[in-house]
Write an enzyme that holds these catalytic residues in place. Structure first.
Site, short mmCIF file in Angstrom:
data_model
loop_
_atom_site.label_atom_id
_atom_site.label_comp_id
_atom_site.label_asym_id
_atom_site.label_seq_id
_atom_site.Cartn_x
_atom_site.Cartn_y
_atom_site.Cartn_z
N VAL A 66 0.83 -1.22 0.00
CA VAL A 66 0.00 0.00 0.00
C VAL A 66 0.86 1.27 0.00
O VAL A 66 0.35 2.36 -0.20
CB VAL A 66 -1.00 0.05 1.19
CG1 VAL A 66 -1.99 -1.09 1.14
CG2 VAL A 66 -0.28 0.11 2.54
N ASN A 92 -5.58 0.57 7.98
CA ASN A 92 -4.98 0.06 9.21
C ASN A 92 -3.50 -0.32 9.06
O ASN A 92 -2.79 -0.46 10.06
CB ASN A 92 -5.81 -1.17 9.66
CG ASN A 92 -5.12 -2.02 10.69
OD1 ASN A 92 -5.07 -1.64 11.86
ND2 ASN A 92 -4.59 -3.17 10.29
N SER A 144 -3.16 6.14 16.55
CA SER A 144 -2.52 5.60 17.75
C SER A 144 -2.71 6.59 18.90
O SER A 144 -2.80 7.81 18.67
CB SER A 144 -1.02 5.42 17.51
OG SER A 144 -0.34 5.20 18.74
N TYR A 157 6.98 7.80 13.45
CA TYR A 157 5.71 7.07 13.59
C TYR A 157 4.65 7.98 14.23
O TYR A 157 3.53 8.10 13.73
CB TYR A 157 5.96 5.83 14.44
CG TYR A 157 4.74 5.00 14.78
CD1 TYR A 157 4.37 3.92 14.00
CD2 TYR A 157 3.99 5.27 15.93
CE1 TYR A 157 3.28 3.13 14.34
CE2 TYR A 157 2.90 4.49 16.27
CZ TYR A 157 2.54 3.42 15.48
OH TYR A 157 1.45 2.66 15.83
N ALA A 159 4.48 11.21 14.43
CA ALA A 159 4.08 12.34 13.55
C ALA A 159 3.11 11.86 12.48
O ALA A 159 2.12 12.53 12.17
CB ALA A 159 5.32 12.97 12.92
P1 NAD Z 1 0.98 -5.40 12.82
O1 NAD Z 1 2.41 -5.09 12.56
O2 NAD Z 1 0.60 -6.67 13.50
O3 NAD Z 1 0.14 -5.30 11.47
C1 NAD Z 1 0.37 -4.34 10.50
C2 NAD Z 1 0.14 -5.02 9.16
O4 NAD Z 1 0.38 -4.06 8.14
C3 NAD Z 1 1.11 -6.19 8.95
O5 NAD Z 1 0.41 -7.37 8.62
C4 NAD Z 1 1.98 -5.71 7.82
O6 NAD Z 1 2.44 -6.75 6.96
C5 NAD Z 1 1.06 -4.74 7.11
N1 NAD Z 1 1.81 -3.82 6.28
C6 NAD Z 1 2.95 -3.15 6.62
N2 NAD Z 1 3.40 -2.45 5.58
C7 NAD Z 1 2.54 -2.67 4.56
C8 NAD Z 1 2.50 -2.24 3.22
N3 NAD Z 1 3.44 -1.43 2.71
N4 NAD Z 1 1.49 -2.66 2.43
C9 NAD Z 1 0.54 -3.49 2.92
N5 NAD Z 1 0.53 -3.96 4.18
C10 NAD Z 1 1.53 -3.55 5.00
O7 NAD Z 1 0.41 -4.18 13.60
P2 NAD Z 1 -0.88 -4.01 14.52
O8 NAD Z 1 -0.36 -3.90 15.89
O9 NAD Z 1 -1.97 -4.94 14.19
O10 NAD Z 1 -1.26 -2.54 14.08
C11 NAD Z 1 -2.33 -2.20 13.22
C12 NAD Z 1 -2.46 -0.70 13.23
O11 NAD Z 1 -2.69 -0.26 14.58
C13 NAD Z 1 -1.19 0.00 12.75
O12 NAD Z 1 -1.54 1.13 11.99
C14 NAD Z 1 -0.52 0.41 14.05
O13 NAD Z 1 0.31 1.53 13.87
C15 NAD Z 1 -1.73 0.71 14.93
N6 NAD Z 1 -1.43 0.63 16.37
C16 NAD Z 1 -1.05 -0.55 16.95
C17 NAD Z 1 -0.77 -0.56 18.31
C18 NAD Z 1 -0.35 -1.82 19.02
O14 NAD Z 1 0.07 -1.75 20.20
N7 NAD Z 1 -0.42 -2.99 18.43
C19 NAD Z 1 -0.87 0.61 19.07
C20 NAD Z 1 -1.26 1.77 18.44
C21 NAD Z 1 -1.54 1.78 17.08
#
Ligand code: NAD
Length: 257
Positions: A66, A92, A144, A157, A159
């Protein structure tokens, strides 16, 4: 009647912790899903697991980066070819970087911004015509808690996550006349396979993480991805018809610390 019956949803980052939990919940609630991720093998596993455990689940996986602008058009074309409509977009996908700002490289900035912010903007732009035709279109952007509580060491991240909040509110304003609602969910500490792998390197198991008291939020614990998926589901559903330009903090009360 399930809460997303008849709806088609695109979910990016669908192979990850929160994305996969959201896809499962959406499938349980009747949505047909375009599940997008760059990680093709894990995407395939998540797709098979959901289809095996949710009877009748319809999922169209798409392995794509993406971070490339052209992916947005390809994802929308895939959704329309497979299901003929788009009602919900969950942006996401996310990556992390741990460079303090005095060492932050242009290459890392470009990568973080392209995946964590620009992909949200491009996919929204390409999906908007279909979301408008839906009549009840909804975009849920995953930001986040650190959009509001930045910390040392993850400035790029944080920002990008703050940018998502701004993008969400502007888009909500611009699309209100077209019937498309735009909201954001801000997770806090959420126990996903990414974190389990990260802490395994320090010798901690998933059970250790679940048992330990954290000082990141007032609940003192990690959230489960499904607990974050519920507010995403609600914002995507017609139950949230009055919600637009809103931000739900799914972070165990981090901001009152
Ligand atoms: P994760 O790393 O488990 O999942 C993120 C997914 O995005 C992965 O499967 C990855 O392969 C995919 N991805 C990464 N780059 C990509 C690209 N260029 N094209 C397509 N897919 C891509 O993360 P998560 O913890 O499930 O997080 C999901 C969202 O929630 C993210 O935006 C993250 O920043 C946010 N978030 C997570 C937390 C946490 O503690 N887990 C906290 C705050 C925010």
């Amino acid at each position: 009647m399930a809460r997303l019956d008849g709806k088609v949803a695109i979910i990016t980052g669908g192979a990850g912790g929160i994305g996969a939990a959201t896809a499962r919940l959406f499938a349980e609630e009747g949505a047909r899903i375009v599940l997008v991720d760059i990680d093709a093998p894990t995407l395939e596993t998540v797709d098979s697991e959901i289809r095996a455990s949710v009877p009748g689940a319809e999922i169209a996986p798409l392995a794509i980066d993406v971070g490339q602008e052209s992916a947005a058009r390809a994802i929308v074309d895939h959704a329309l070819a497979r299901f003929g409509r788009i009602d919900v977009l969950v942006n996401n996908a996310g990556i992390r970087s741990y460079e303090p700002l005095d060492q932050a490289r242009a290459e890392t900035w470009a990568k973080i911004l392209s995946v964590n912010l620009l992909s949200y903007a491009y996919l929204a732009r390409e999906a908007l015509p279909a979301l408008r035709r839906s009549g009840k279109g909804a975009i849920v952007n995953i930001s986040s808690t650190h959009a509001y509580n930045p910390r040392g060491g993850m400035g790029q991240y944080d920002a990008a996550k703050a940018g998502i909040i701004s993008l969400t509110k502007t888009l909500a304003f611009e699309e209100v006349g077209n019937g498309v609602r735009v909201n954001a969910v801000c997770p806090g500490l959420t126990l996903t396979p990414f974190h389990v792998r990260r802490f395994a390197a320090e010798g901690k198991t998933e059970q250790d993480l679940r048992a330990e008291k954290t000082n990141h939020n007032i609940q003192g614990r990690w959230a489960d991805p499904r607990e974050v998926a519920y507010p995403i589901l609600w914002l995507a559903s017609d139950e949230a018809s009055v919600m637009t330009a809103s931000v739900i903090m799914a972070d165990g009360g981090t901001r009152v610390l």
